[in-house]
Structures are given as C-alpha cells and as structure tokens.
Design a protein around this motif. Structure first.
Motif, PDB file in Angstrom:
ATOM      1  N   UNK A   1      -7.451 -14.562 -22.558  1.00 52.97           N
ATOM      2  CA  UNK A   1      -7.110 -13.748 -21.394  1.00 52.97           C
ATOM      3  C   UNK A   1      -5.597 -13.790 -21.201  1.00 52.97           C
ATOM      4  N   UNK A   2      -4.998 -12.670 -20.812  1.00 48.21           N
ATOM      5  CA  UNK A   2      -3.546 -12.652 -20.592  1.00 48.21           C
ATOM      6  C   UNK A   2      -3.170 -13.419 -19.328  1.00 48.21           C
ATOM      7  N   UNK A   3      -1.992 -14.001 -19.329  1.00 45.19           N
ATOM      8  CA  UNK A   3      -1.514 -14.758 -18.174  1.00 45.19           C
ATOM      9  C   UNK A   3      -1.436 -13.867 -16.935  1.00 45.19           C
ATOM     10  N   UNK A   4      -1.035 -12.607 -17.137  1.00 44.92           N
ATOM     11  CA  UNK A   4      -0.890 -11.699 -15.998  1.00 44.92           C
ATOM     12  C   UNK A   4      -2.175 -11.486 -15.220  1.00 44.92           C
ATOM     13  N   UNK A   5      -3.310 -11.478 -15.912  1.00 47.25           N
ATOM     14  CA  UNK A   5      -4.588 -11.302 -15.231  1.00 47.25           C
ATOM     15  C   UNK A   5      -4.888 -12.501 -14.339  1.00 47.25           C
ATOM     16  N   UNK A   6      -4.719 -13.709 -14.871  1.00 44.39           N
ATOM     17  CA  UNK A   6      -5.007 -14.903 -14.083  1.00 44.39           C
ATOM     18  C   UNK A   6      -3.991 -15.043 -12.944  1.00 44.39           C
ATOM     19  N   UNK A   7      -2.743 -14.657 -13.202  1.00 44.94           N
ATOM     20  CA  UNK A   7      -1.739 -14.686 -12.131  1.00 44.94           C
ATOM     21  C   UNK A   7      -2.153 -13.762 -10.989  1.00 44.94           C
TER      22      UNK A   7
ATOM     23  N   UNK B   1     -11.539  -4.671 -15.189  1.00 44.64           N
ATOM     24  CA  UNK B   1     -10.213  -4.803 -15.792  1.00 44.64           C
ATOM     25  C   UNK B   1     -10.182  -4.009 -17.098  1.00 44.64           C
ATOM     26  N   UNK B   2      -9.201  -3.114 -17.197  1.00 41.44           N
ATOM     27  CA  UNK B   2      -9.009  -2.334 -18.426  1.00 41.44           C
ATOM     28  C   UNK B   2      -8.407  -3.259 -19.485  1.00 41.44           C
TER      29      UNK B   2
ATOM     30  N   UNK C   1     -10.513  -1.452  -9.678  1.00 50.60           N
ATOM     31  CA  UNK C   1     -10.126  -0.961 -11.006  1.00 50.60           C
ATOM     32  C   UNK C   1      -8.696  -1.413 -11.291  1.00 50.60           C
ATOM     33  N   UNK C   2      -8.532  -2.285 -12.303  1.00 47.66           N
ATOM     34  CA  UNK C   2      -7.224  -2.812 -12.654  1.00 47.66           C
ATOM     35  C   UNK C   2      -6.850  -2.336 -14.052  1.00 47.66           C
ATOM     36  N   UNK C   3      -5.923  -1.418 -14.111  1.00 44.90           N
ATOM     37  CA  UNK C   3      -5.401  -0.973 -15.414  1.00 44.90           C
ATOM     38  C   UNK C   3      -3.891  -1.147 -15.487  1.00 44.90           C
ATOM     39  N   UNK C   4      -3.354  -1.938 -14.545  1.00 46.58           N
ATOM     40  CA  UNK C   4      -1.917  -2.137 -14.487  1.00 46.58           C
ATOM     41  C   UNK C   4      -1.524  -3.583 -14.800  1.00 46.58           C
ATOM     42  N   UNK C   5      -2.448  -4.349 -15.403  1.00 50.03           N
ATOM     43  CA  UNK C   5      -2.122  -5.709 -15.837  1.00 50.03           C
ATOM     44  C   UNK C   5      -2.234  -5.771 -17.349  1.00 50.03           C
ATOM     45  N   UNK C   6      -1.785  -6.893 -17.904  1.00 53.25           N
ATOM     46  CA  UNK C   6      -1.764  -7.037 -19.357  1.00 53.25           C
ATOM     47  C   UNK C   6      -3.170  -6.938 -19.947  1.00 53.25           C
ATOM     48  N   UNK C   7      -3.240  -6.605 -21.226  1.00 54.07           N
ATOM     49  CA  UNK C   7      -4.507  -6.493 -21.923  1.00 54.07           C
ATOM     50  C   UNK C   7      -4.753  -7.739 -22.777  1.00 54.07           C
ATOM     51  N   UNK C   8      -5.936  -7.785 -23.398  1.00 52.84           N
ATOM     52  CA  UNK C   8      -6.253  -8.887 -24.298  1.00 52.84           C
ATOM     53  C   UNK C   8      -5.266  -8.953 -25.454  1.00 52.84           C
ATOM     54  N   UNK C   9      -4.824  -7.802 -25.917  1.00 55.17           N
ATOM     55  CA  UNK C   9      -3.827  -7.774 -26.993  1.00 55.17           C
ATOM     56  C   UNK C   9      -2.547  -8.471 -26.557  1.00 55.17           C
ATOM     57  N   UNK C  10      -2.123  -8.217 -25.310  1.00 57.66           N
ATOM     58  CA  UNK C  10      -0.937  -8.897 -24.786  1.00 57.66           C
ATOM     59  C   UNK C  10      -1.148 -10.403 -24.742  1.00 57.66           C
ATOM     60  N   UNK C  11      -2.366 -10.821 -24.353  1.00 53.08           N
ATOM     61  CA  UNK C  11      -2.673 -12.246 -24.312  1.00 53.08           C
ATOM     62  C   UNK C  11      -2.589 -12.882 -25.687  1.00 53.08           C
ATOM     63  N   UNK C  12      -3.100 -12.193 -26.684  1.00 56.62           N
ATOM     64  CA  UNK C  12      -3.056 -12.698 -28.063  1.00 56.62           C
ATOM     65  C   UNK C  12      -1.618 -12.810 -28.549  1.00 56.62           C
TER      66      UNK C  12
END
Length: 620
Positions: free
Chosen positions: A386-392, A222-223, A358-369
């Motif tokens: 972790x961003x909600x989008x990753x767990x979703x 995950x990027x 390779x996942x670079x199209x989901x939210x980043x840690x910054x988005x989670x914060x």
C-alpha cells in the motif's frame, strides 16, 4: 504462614470480562452454578428469538472461530534489543515508544489485552485477500506456539480456491482477530480494513456482526491502479476500505474530529474581502422547519426567494440578518442568483472537510511499489505494498497527534513509515504497534537474494530506512533555517522489537517440584517483560536495573513494578524496596525461604498502609 499470591500467567479472558459486565447489569440472572438462562430469557422478554428461521451469517467452523477468540494465551513477548532502535535512530537501543512484534497476530492480540485494552485510537490492516495465492493463517487448538512456529517456517502457504472450505477458512481466520481487535480500540477508536472483491461481502458481514451495523462509517473506494488489464472482461481498478467506529455515538457528538484537512481548493476573493479567500456555501438545507421559512430579497435584482418545497433556509431570520450585516450573504457569482453564505478559508482549515467515499487523488499501488524499491536501493523486496499516501490519508482522518496506531497484518510496514512521516510533519507523538508473522521468504525472490530471510526482516528494515531518511531531511532543513526559525525536533524514529515465544516460566507437571521455574534460556529482562505483559503494563515503559540495600532489582517506570530475581534477598533489601513505594512487587519463589516470605508479606502490607493503597505482591 501468610502466602504470597501467585502471578497469573494467562492473558486476559474475554469471557470473564463479559460475565463481569453482565453481572453488573443483571445480577439476578446469576446463581451459584452460573447463569440461570431461564431467568435471563424472562428478563430479556420479547427480545428472545425462539424461531427456527432467522437471518444469520454463518459458515462451517464459526463456533471454533468464536472459541479461538475466547481462549487465553500463556505465551510471552521477548525483547530483541539487538534488532531494536533508539528514538533518535541508533541501533541496539530500547527506549522507543514504537513496537514491532514478530509473531502470530492471534496470539499477540490476546497478549496485548491487559496492557492496551481500550487504548488504541486507530487500527489499519491489509489482510490476505484470499485470492488463492496469498498466505492464510491456519489456527488450531493445540500448542499455539508450536503451531505459530510451523506456520512461520512455511513459504508461500496459500488457501487454494480448490479447497472445499475456501471462504470458510478465511472467515475462521479473520473472526477471532477482529473480535480481539475491537477490544483494543478506545471509545473514540476507528478500524480501517483494505480488501478486494474476493472477500468484501464476507468481511462486511463479519464487521457488522462484531462491531455492529450502526457503527459502520463508510466504504472508501480507492482507485488503486491506473493500468488496464486487457485479459479481463472488466479491469478492476479499485480496492475497498471499510471504516467502522468503536462507538458511532462518540463521532456523532464530535463530528469535527473526523475530518480531512481543507487544502483551499475553490476558495477565492473576488470582492477583496479583508477576511481573505472564501467560498459560497448553499443557504438552503433539506427538511421543513417553521422558524426557517421566510422571504429573502436579492438587493441587486429585487427577486424574492423562498425555500423550495420541503426545504428551509439554513438559519432563522434573526441569524440571517446578522449574517447579512456581517457581509456574509452573497447572491451567486454574478450577484443575480439566490442567497448563499460565505465560508472563509481560515474557518475551513480549522473545521476541515468531510471525506468522500471515492478516492482517486492519492497514490496508487504502483507508487507504493516504486517507493519501496527506491528505499531499498532499487531492489523489489515486496509486491504491491500500500502507498504511504493512502495510510497518511487514513491517519489524517482517524488519529490525533498523541495516540496509538495498530497494524497487525503489517507486511512491509507501510503503516510504520506513514506514522513516522506524519509525526515529522506535524510534530506529533503517534505510537506504532506493528505485528507480522515472520513468514520465510521464497528463495527465488529478490528480497531473499538481497539477504532478507523473512517478511519481518523487510518490515523492520523499511522503517529503519524510513527513519534514516527523515533524520537526513531534518538535518538538512535545520542547516538552512530562516531568520527567526527554530530548529525542528526529530520525532521518535525508533522501535522496540519483540518476539512471540512460549512463557519463560516452567509449568511443573502434576506432582513435580521445581526449585527454579525460570527456563534456562531466559534472561532477567525476558522475565521482566513477561511480568509487565501479564500485569497489564505497556511494553514501552522504561526498565532499569538498580539496587536496594545492595541487592540487585529491576525497576519498571520509576518503581511502578519492582522485580526481585536474584538469590541473596534480605530483609534489609525488602525494607528498602518498600521505602521506594512501589505499586507492584514480583519475587521469584526460588529466592524466598519461609522466613523471608513471612517478612515480605508484613513489610509490604505496612508499606501499603502508609501509602494509602495496597502494594500488589506476587511470586512465580
């Protein structure tokens, strides 16, 4: 006089479970004194490795870590109704199907074995990365609850990289937890674990040993950050996410269950096909199959095509003719290439698409914060969630609408928010079990200054606010319904809070006679939930206070379990309880005399005969 069997107050033993399975498989290797290992070696034949040199993953303390996973627990989970929330978001209620547990996850995982063994569809964890600064649990073999309370009171405990057993301590922490987690997974279950470079190789070795290399699905990179660290030679921008199945064979047979939704990217309809947008898939596959070797002529150019060496067409000739007649064979975007097969968007949506690593199209840690900060009115209560989008995205891959999701390193409870949002989107009924050590926060932190004293305070408040947000959005949406639309239903946005604690049943010292074994600081409901836990009943079953012939009782799940804990028990009450046809009955020993005990045994024996099944009668 007939005796009533005593209630077992220890958690499920994995050793006993494995011995029973081995006894079913190889009864001949058991003797009166235990396992005959000489006979076992004979039965295993050439599979026994007698050499001194062998490939193995080990570390100082591994044997203790294995024993930690095998030790049973006498602890319990106490309901905290004042911290809980109802299904529709009302505080102080206890009817939700979601669970939030404050406690050491090693003990909690042991306690969940009876009620949740083989029932969890997806486990996601984001454990300590062992960077030298994060919290690492220190397990011991003494008083586990005292050890847990000591750990919970520590602030910023870390596994310093100056320690002589830096990696060993981390492996010893993770091994028993992963071992117990595997037991909770269903046959179609999936575990997903996020990790950084510091322990990724050790984690992979742990998972291979516990889950089996053949059950390794993949490692999603995950990027996780878009920013660049100028102080580093190489700026790390990824996080590993290991995915393991409980049973790879299940997913081989049911591939379509492990798919992402196809969003329609790349679909178009250049020929105005009435079946809608489509995408051209290759008609050639790898591997030589004799019944899939034939010539195909492009009607537009007259060019004749055959499969490349070592390859075949995707279908046999008869099936090709059917596809051609159905207008599903095309020849490149200009009509001048080799054969391809149309795949329509409607088919793609139903089938889904295979996830890549390779996942670079989901939210980043910054988005989670930023999301957590916004949810908490601008206060940065948690670092790098972790961003909600990753767990979703993981839930999209690994869950269905009605399943249990477990996160036993739940942190700020991103998993809880992701589950609420997934249920809101697809009207699902996914149920959460979140576990977190109530680690005391540093007094200098923004969260502590905002009134949050422990990590659990943050996690519980986050899912409380996430539920409120969904409820507000739903009410607004239902006020603006279009003609013919029905109102959307609110998913379960509540949670039951439980707190890990020592058993509420006093254990007498040798030679000591205790008239009342219930500890003075425990309520009836504390004891009811402890009995549910030790009997293997799920903690979200309904619990009601009722009466039988004027005697107060506690009923679990419409008399699946009936608990008698008040003085004044009568034969009439016992007969009334028997008429309720319960599956299990618990009676405190302190409310029984010899006559009542004898009558209870006979009454429930006869009731079981009428029902056609035994009523389990226990006492403590």
């Amino acid at each position: 006089m007939s005796e009533i069997e005593k209630m077992t107050l220890e958690s499920e033993s994995l050793i006993d479970d494995r011995l029973n399975k081995l006894k079913e498989l190889m009864p001949e290797v058991f003797s009166e004194s235990g396992i005959d290992f000489d006979k076992l070696r004979l039965e295993l034949g050439d599979e026994v490795d007698e050499g001194l040199e062998r490939y193995a993953f080990t570390w100082p303390g591994k044997a203790d870590a294995i024993r930690q996973s095998q030790m049973s627990s006498t602890a319990t989970l106490r309901p905290r109704i004042e911290k809980s929330r109802s299904r529709d978001g009302e505080d102080g209620s206890f009817d939700s199907d979601n669970i939030y547990i404050e406690g050491d996850n090693l003990e909690v995982l042991k306690l969940l074995q009876r009620g949740y063994h083989g029932k969890v569809k997806m486990i996601y964890i984001d454990p300590p990365y062992n960077t030298g600064h994060d919290f690492v649990y220190k397990d011991n073999f003494g008083d586990t609850i005292e050890n847990y309370k000591e750990q919970a009171g520590l602030t910023g405990q870390s596994n310093a990289d100056t320690s002589g057993r830096y990696h060993s301590d981390w492996c010893s922490m993770m091994y028993p937890r992963l071992k117990l987690a595997r037991e909770l997974l269903s046959d179609d279950g999936v575990i997903i674990i996020s990790i950084s470079d510091a322990e990724c190789s050790n984690l992979k070795s742990l998972l291979d040993e516990i889950f089996g290399e053949k059950n390794f699905c993949g490692d999603v990179l995950w990027n996780s950050t878009k920013s660049v660290t100028n102080t580093a030679l190489i700026s790390v921008s990824h996080t590993y996410n290991f995915i393991y199945f409980k049973n790879m064979d299940y997913f081989v047979r049911n591939r379509s269950e492990f798919r992402l939704r196809d969003d329609g990217e790349g679909f178009s309809n250049p020929d105005n096909d009435p079946r809608g947008p489509w995408k051209a898939d290759p008609f050639q596959v790898g591997g030589w199959r004799p019944n899939q070797q034939y010539e195909i002529t492009n009607p537009n150019t007259g060019v004749v095509y055959t499969p490349n060496p070592g390859c075949s067409w995707k279908n046999d000739y008869a099936h090709f003719l059917e596809l051609e007649k159905d207008g599903r064979i095309v020849f490149g975007s200009t009509g001048e290439g080799g054969p391809q097969r149309k795949r329509f968007l409607t088919e793609a949506v139903n089938r889904g698409k295979v996830a890549k690593t390779w996942w670079d199209d989901v939210e980043t840690t910054t988005n989670g914060t930023q999301l957590v900060k916004k949810l908490f009115d601008g206060v940065a209560v948690f670092d790098n969630p972790k961003p909600v989008g990753l767990i979703r995205r993981f839930m999209e891959l690994a869950t269905n609408k009605d399943c249990i999701v477990l996160d036993f390193f739940s942190g700020s409870c991103t998993t809880g928010q992701a589950l609420f949002e997934a249920n809101y989107e697809d009207s699902g009924n996914r149920r959460l079990i979140a576990v977190q050590l109530p680690e005391v926060l540093n007094e200098d932190s923004f969260a502590y200054k905002a009134g949050y004293l422990t990590l659990c305070d943050i996690g519980e408040e986050r899912i409380r606010r996430a539920g409120d947000k969904i409820k507000t959005e739903l009410e607004e949406s239902n006020r603006q319904l279009k003609l013919g639309e029905g109102p959307k239903q609110l998913p379960d946005i509540g949670f039951r809070v439980f707190e890990l604690d020592e058993s509420g049943i006093e254990k007498p010292e040798p030679g000591q006679l205790l008239f009342d074994v219930v500890k003075p600081d425990r309520s009836d409901m504390d004891i009811v939930f402890e009995m549910m836990l030790k009997w293997g009943l799920e903690l979200t079953l309904p619990v009601e206070k009722s009466e039988a012939a004027g005697y107060p009782i506690w009923s679990v799940a419409c008399d699946e379990l009936v608990c008698c804990m008040s003085r004044g028990l009568t034969i009439e009450a016992l007969e009334a309880i028997a008429d309720m046809e319960p599956r299990r009955v618990l009676i405190l020993d302190s409310v029984l005399d010899d006559t009542l005990k004898l009558n209870a045994v006979q009454i429930f024996k006869h009731a079981g005969e009428r029902m056609g099944c035994e009523i389990e009668l226990r006492t403590v």
